[in-house]
Design an enzyme around this catalytic site. Structure first.
Site, mmCIF file in Angstrom:
data_model
loop_
_atom_site.group_PDB
_atom_site.id
_atom_site.type_symbol
_atom_site.label_atom_id
_atom_site.label_comp_id
_atom_site.label_asym_id
_atom_site.label_seq_id
_atom_site.Cartn_x
_atom_site.Cartn_y
_atom_site.Cartn_z
ATOM 1 N N ASP A 1 133.282 106.947 34.001
ATOM 2 C CA ASP A 1 134.179 108.098 33.846
ATOM 3 C C ASP A 1 134.754 108.549 35.185
ATOM 4 O OD1 ASP A 1 134.576 108.902 31.205
ATOM 5 O OD2 ASP A 1 132.605 109.851 31.068
ATOM 6 N N LYS B 1 136.140 104.554 21.584
ATOM 7 C CA LYS B 1 135.775 103.839 22.815
ATOM 8 C C LYS B 1 135.095 102.518 22.481
ATOM 9 C CE LYS B 1 135.626 108.156 25.323
ATOM 10 N NZ LYS B 1 134.875 109.274 25.886
ATOM 11 N N GLN C 1 128.843 110.906 26.490
ATOM 12 C CA GLN C 1 129.934 111.664 25.863
ATOM 13 C C GLN C 1 129.694 113.164 26.030
ATOM 14 O OE1 GLN C 1 132.790 110.307 24.381
ATOM 15 N NE2 GLN C 1 133.427 112.442 24.391
#
Ligand code: NAD
Length: 301
Positions: A118, A51, A95
Site C-alpha cells: 500500500d 483486489k 484492509q
C-alpha cells in the site's frame, strides 16, 4: 474528454500478466500477495474481492486471510510478523478500516516496509518525501509515470499519474491544486506532482475561498469525500480534473467529489466516478506487488 481509468487499468493489467509470466520463466516463482481482512465490514469485503480478482487476472498469486473481528492487536501483529518472515510472501495488505480496538498506525508499522504494497509504512512515506529522483528525459507514460524512488508509492496517487500521462499533456511548469491533505492521497499526490515539476497548492477544510484557489489549477485533483463539492465555478477552462472521491448517495448511487455534469465541458480532460481513479488504485496495487517482488528478488531474498 473523459479519461477512462477503466480502459487504462485494463491495458496495464494485460501488460502485467506478461511481466509476471516472464518473471515466472526467469525465477520459477510468481509474486505472492497476502490480503488480510479483519471482521466482516461489507464494503471491505467488496474491496478485498476486487483486489483478489485483479491479482488473479495479472497472474499474481494471492492468499486471503480472513480473521475474526475479535482478534487482538497483539495477535494480528504476530500474524503479520509470520508473513514478514515468510520468504514466499512479497506483499502484505491489511484492509482498512480495522475494528476500533486495533490501532491502525501500529498495524501499518508492523508490516515490513519491503512488503508494504500500500505504501503506507512510514519508511515508504519518508522515502517519497526525502527523495527527488532525477527526471528522466523520456516523457512519462502510463506504464512508468512515476520516477524510481526505490520504495513503494501509495497506489491512488501513483495511479493518478498514469491517468495524467494518458492525456499526453506535459506537466512541467503547470499549476496543480490538490484538494485534500490525507497521508494516503492528498499529501503523496502533491509530492509526486512537485517532482513532476508542477507548482503545487494543497487545499483543505480550512482553505478560504476554495473556488478561487481551484480556478488557478491547470491540474485539479479532488480527494475530499464530499459529493459534488467541486462545482463549475472551481474549474479553469481547459483544466485537467481528476476526481478521487467515492461517495455513496442516499439513493444508493455513487458520486465523486466533482459535479461531473457541470464541469465536464469546462475541463479539457476529466475522470468519472465510477470508472476513473478506482480501477487505477487496484491496478497500482498489483504493480506495487510486482515491484516488491522484483526488489526482493534483486536483493536475493
Ligand atoms: P480523508 O477524509 O482522510 O481526507 C479528506 C480531506 O479533505 C482532508 O484533508 C480535509 O482537510 C479535506 N476536506 C474536508 N472538507 C473539505 C472542504 N469542505 N474543502 C476542502 N477540503 C476539505 O479522505 P481520503 O482518504 O483522502 O479520501 C478522500 C476521498 O477519496 C474519499 O471519498 C475516499 O473514499 C476517496 N478515495 C478513493 C480512492 C480510490 O481508489 N478511488 C482511494 C482513496 C480514497
Amino acid at each position: 474528454m473523459i479519461i477512462s481509468g477503466k480502459d487504462i487499468a485494463a491495458q496495464l493489467r494485460s501488460d502485467m500478466q506478461q511481466q509476471v509470466d516472464a518473471m515466472f520463466a526467469e525465477y520459477g516463482r510468481t509474486p505472492n500477495l497476502v490480503v488480510i481482512q479483519v471482521g466482516d465490514d461489507p464494503a471491505s469485503s467488496i474491496y478485498v474481492r476486487n483486489k483478489m480478482r485483479a491479482a488473479e487476472f495479472c497472474h499474481i498469486r494471492s492468499q486471503y486471510l480472513h480473521l475474526s473481528g475479535e482478534i487482538t492487536e497483539k495477535e494480528l501483529c504476530a500474524q503479520i510478523e509470520q508473513l514478514n518472515n515468510d520468504d514466499d510472501v512479497d506483499g502484505i495488505l491489511v484492509q482498512l478500516p480495522l475494528p476500533a480496538h486495533i490501532d491502525e498506525e501500529r498495524i501499518i508499522c508492523a508490516i515490513h516496509a519491503e512488503k508494504d504494497v500500500d505504501g503506507f509504512h512510514p519508511d515508504n512515506a519518508a522515502c517519497l518525501w526525502l527523495h527527488q529522483p532525477l527526471q528522466t528525459n523520456h516523457i512519462a507514460s502510463i506504464y512508468n509515470p512515476v520516477p524510481d524512488y526505490g520504495c513503494t508509492i501509495a497506489c491512488t496517487p501513483k495511479g493518478i499519474l498514469s491517468l495524467l500521462a494518458s492525456t499526453g499533456v506535459e506537466l512541467d511548469g503547470k499549476r496543480a491544486v490538490v484538494v485534500g491533505r490525507s497521508p494516503i492521497v492528498g499529501k503523496p499526490m502533491a509530492k509526486l506532482l512537485m517532482d513532476r515539476q508542477c507548482t503545487v497548492t494543497i487545499a483543505h477544510s480550512h482553505t478560504r475561498d476554495l473556488p478561487a484557489v481551484c480556478r488557478e489549477a491547470d491540474i485539479l485533483i479532488a480527494a475530499v469525500g464530499k459529493p459534488k463539492l467541486i462545482t463549475a465555478d472551481c474549474i479553469k477552462p481547459g483544466a485537467i480534473v481528476i476526481d478521487v472521491g467515492i461517495n455513496r448517495l442516499a439513493d444508493g448511487s455513487l458520486s465523486g467529489d466533482v459535479d461531473f455534469e457541470a464541469c465536464k465541458d469546462i475541463a479539457s480532460f476529466i475522470s468519472p466516478v465510477p470508472g476513473g481513479v478506482g480501477p487505477m488504485t487496484v491496478t497500482m496495487l498489483m504493480q506495487n506487488t510486482i515491484d516488491c517482488y522484483k526488489r526482493r528478488q534483486m536483493k536475493g531474498n
